[in-house]
Scaffold this active site. Sequence first.
Site, PDB file in Angstrom:
ATOM      1  N   ARG A  42     116.845  13.203  -3.910  1.00 52.95           N
ATOM      2  CA  ARG A  42     116.360  14.471  -3.178  1.00 52.95           C
ATOM      3  C   ARG A  42     116.789  14.316  -1.716  1.00 52.95           C
ATOM      4  O   ARG A  42     117.207  15.637  -1.369  1.00 52.95           O
ATOM      5  CB  ARG A  42     115.026  14.613  -3.283  1.00 52.95           C
ATOM      6  CG  ARG A  42     114.813  15.428  -5.060  1.00 52.95           C
ATOM      7  CD  ARG A  42     113.514  15.926  -4.977  1.00 52.95           C
ATOM      8  NE  ARG A  42     112.508  15.028  -4.497  1.00 52.95           N
ATOM      9  CZ  ARG A  42     111.098  15.214  -4.685  1.00 52.95           C
ATOM     10  NH1 ARG A  42     110.631  16.266  -5.171  1.00 52.95           N
ATOM     11  NH2 ARG A  42     110.353  14.320  -4.121  1.00 52.95           N
ATOM     12  N   LYS A 184     116.518 -14.996 -13.397  1.00 53.46           N
ATOM     13  CA  LYS A 184     116.248 -16.189 -12.522  1.00 53.46           C
ATOM     14  C   LYS A 184     116.816 -17.409 -13.320  1.00 53.46           C
ATOM     15  O   LYS A 184     117.002 -17.657 -14.379  1.00 53.46           O
ATOM     16  CB  LYS A 184     114.990 -16.425 -12.349  1.00 53.46           C
ATOM     17  CG  LYS A 184     114.362 -15.495 -11.329  1.00 53.46           C
ATOM     18  CD  LYS A 184     112.688 -15.721 -11.164  1.00 53.46           C
ATOM     19  CE  LYS A 184     111.843 -14.744 -10.612  1.00 53.46           C
ATOM     20  NZ  LYS A 184     111.967 -14.405  -9.189  1.00 53.46           N
ATOM     21  N   HIS A 242     106.706 -10.764 -16.958  1.00 54.06           N
ATOM     22  CA  HIS A 242     107.116 -11.989 -16.733  1.00 54.06           C
ATOM     23  C   HIS A 242     106.776 -13.018 -17.194  1.00 54.06           C
ATOM     24  O   HIS A 242     107.388 -13.953 -17.832  1.00 54.06           O
ATOM     25  CB  HIS A 242     107.072 -12.043 -15.115  1.00 54.06           C
ATOM     26  CG  HIS A 242     107.579 -10.996 -14.192  1.00 54.06           C
ATOM     27  ND1 HIS A 242     108.618 -10.178 -14.560  1.00 54.06           N
ATOM     28  CD2 HIS A 242     106.802 -10.449 -12.973  1.00 54.06           C
ATOM     29  CE1 HIS A 242     108.579  -9.127 -13.568  1.00 54.06           C
ATOM     30  NE2 HIS A 242     107.795  -9.270 -12.987  1.00 54.06           N
ATOM     31  N   LYS A 332      97.447 -13.095  -6.945  1.00 55.87           N
ATOM     32  CA  LYS A 332      97.951 -12.714  -5.660  1.00 55.87           C
ATOM     33  C   LYS A 332      97.092 -13.209  -4.664  1.00 55.87           C
ATOM     34  O   LYS A 332      95.996 -13.703  -4.975  1.00 55.87           O
ATOM     35  CB  LYS A 332      97.834 -11.208  -5.375  1.00 55.87           C
ATOM     36  CG  LYS A 332      98.786 -10.250  -6.387  1.00 55.87           C
ATOM     37  CD  LYS A 332      99.854  -9.463  -5.655  1.00 55.87           C
ATOM     38  CE  LYS A 332     100.818  -8.549  -6.196  1.00 55.87           C
ATOM     39  NZ  LYS A 332     102.023  -9.313  -6.509  1.00 55.87           N
TER      40      LYS A 332
HETATM   41  C1  BG6 Z   1     107.121  -7.675  -9.605  1.00 53.90           C
HETATM   42  C2  BG6 Z   1     105.658  -7.366  -9.411  1.00 53.90           C
HETATM   43  O1  BG6 Z   1     107.542  -7.253 -10.792  1.00 53.90           O
HETATM   44  O2  BG6 Z   1     107.411  -8.947  -9.570  1.00 53.90           O
HETATM   45  C3  BG6 Z   1     105.130  -7.852  -7.864  1.00 53.90           C
HETATM   46  O3  BG6 Z   1     105.731  -5.778  -9.572  1.00 53.90           O
HETATM   47  C4  BG6 Z   1     105.373  -9.265  -7.953  1.00 53.90           C
HETATM   48  O4  BG6 Z   1     103.750  -7.706  -8.050  1.00 53.90           O
HETATM   49  C5  BG6 Z   1     107.044  -9.500  -8.173  1.00 53.90           C
HETATM   50  O5  BG6 Z   1     105.181  -9.603  -6.641  1.00 53.90           O
HETATM   51  C6  BG6 Z   1     107.141 -11.210  -8.121  1.00 53.90           C
HETATM   52  O6  BG6 Z   1     108.511 -11.484  -8.414  1.00 53.90           O
HETATM   53  P1  BG6 Z   1     109.172 -12.674  -7.679  1.00 53.90           P
HETATM   54  O7  BG6 Z   1     110.751 -12.443  -8.111  1.00 53.90           O
HETATM   55  O8  BG6 Z   1     109.032 -12.650  -6.223  1.00 53.90           O
HETATM   56  O9  BG6 Z   1     108.350 -13.687  -8.316  1.00 53.90           O
END
Ligand code: BG6
Length: 486
Positions: A42, A184, A242, A332
């Site tokens: 936008r 990865k 993940h 985290k």
């Molecule tokens: C993301 C999450 O999908 O993956 C984040 O939303 C996280 O919270 C990130 O930090 C981690 O990715 P990577 O590649 O840094 O391990």
Amino acid sequence: MNTLIIFGASGDLTSRKLIPSLYRLFVKGRLPQPFVIVGFSRTAKTDTEWQSELRATTKQFAAKSFDSSQWDKFAAMIHYHIGDIGSPESFTSLETRLRELESGESNRLYYLSTAPKFYEQTIQQLGKAGMATESPTDSATASRRVVIEKPFGIDLQSAQKLNESIHHVFTENQIYRIDHYLGKETVNNILVLRFANTIFEPIWNRNYIDHIQITANEEVTVGHRAAFYETAGVLRDMFQNHLLQILTFVTMEAPSRFDAKAVRDEKVKVLQAIRPMSPDQIQRDTLRGQYRSYRDEEGVAKGSRTATFAAMKLQIDNWRWKDVPIFLRSGKAMGCRTTQILVQFRRPPHSMFGADNAAHDANQLLLQIQPAEGIQIHFQTKVPDTEMRMRMTELKFSFQNSFSGEMPEAYERLLLDALQGDASLFARSDEVEAAWTIIDPIQTKWEQDKKDPELYETGSWGPPVSNDWIQKHERQWFDMCPLIGH
Ligand code: BG6
């Protein structure tokens, strides 16, 4: 020719990941030519303005490969289109603009990098504007594919609804649900380790493996993402996608071919074999934590119960994995950043070296996904100049020592695969739904319980009770920060 259309072009992902990855692909000569990139958003700006913004951010996020003259050539492909996802006219004008930029038929990849609440609407608009239909030409069919960023839904029901709605416009083989962990190199190497070697697969089962730990720890806190994180929490943010994706690579049966159907069929099978947890089991087999200063973060509710750490024990009900616990954990604000997979083997059935030695640790295979990408095998060795004393020693492999060059960004691989129509490393609709089926009951139970998560200090390995928790499961965490550069 190929066209990439990015919806949500003003967002962080575009400048941090997508454009730097496309730029690197271009420098490596891998971007199919001719190529056109069109950003849709936008905010009013011209092509030139967007190009110069992206120049600065790419210089920052692809610093090692940045070269002014290469950038100028690459930037010539970048265009910007002002539009509103809510407005059908914006899509009609986008179509007109694309026709002008494309010389004849072009393969189009629509990249949805908007806020998730706009996914459905964007897809509907593409459908209404006739932009999703693959049009046959004399020579070939120009493809129309769509890449959808995570999160794909917030629970099973919303994911099913989203799948249904997208399927009205795109067929499943036009849809690419992205999980950057699958791009990865080290995650892909799990498949190579297992299925391109003879020595691992014969012992990759309940007869030799005691348990598996998959850890994805991050040093970062939620920072400026509190608004998103408050509604997501660690289960939706890291586990549903993940961690479960890594789990499938570690535990699935060998696909007969490396193609999208064969690989994804096996992944779905193993996800569907994960034993559903009853509320009592959830109580016993999951653990939630929150770093102590989380409630002080800007945008976090004072009494927030959002989990920033979780651990869980999963069981896979099939011949290969029966009674082999799979522990997942992620948090985290942890002591170090490490994504690693520990395959803990059983102890030898009998020790001929006496009682002392029998108590020694059993073999371990450690797959370091990041940041110290590599593999270690731990095994017993005789300590020289002693009678029969033993010590755990290790064989180490590191990508950095064995290969030259920088590890590519996960998005490079995934963007290229989507452009080439290879969906092997993207999640299929049944896969996403199977993953939600595992996570949903846990999330729901946690919300119903109304219990505060266990607090932990920033820089630790999670809540102290995490050690008691895994001991109750008769195991121990493998808590070791990777040594970078070794
Ligand atoms: C993301 C999450 O999908 O993956 C984040 O939303 C996280 O919270 C990130 O930090 C981690 O990715 P990577 O590649 O840094 O391990």
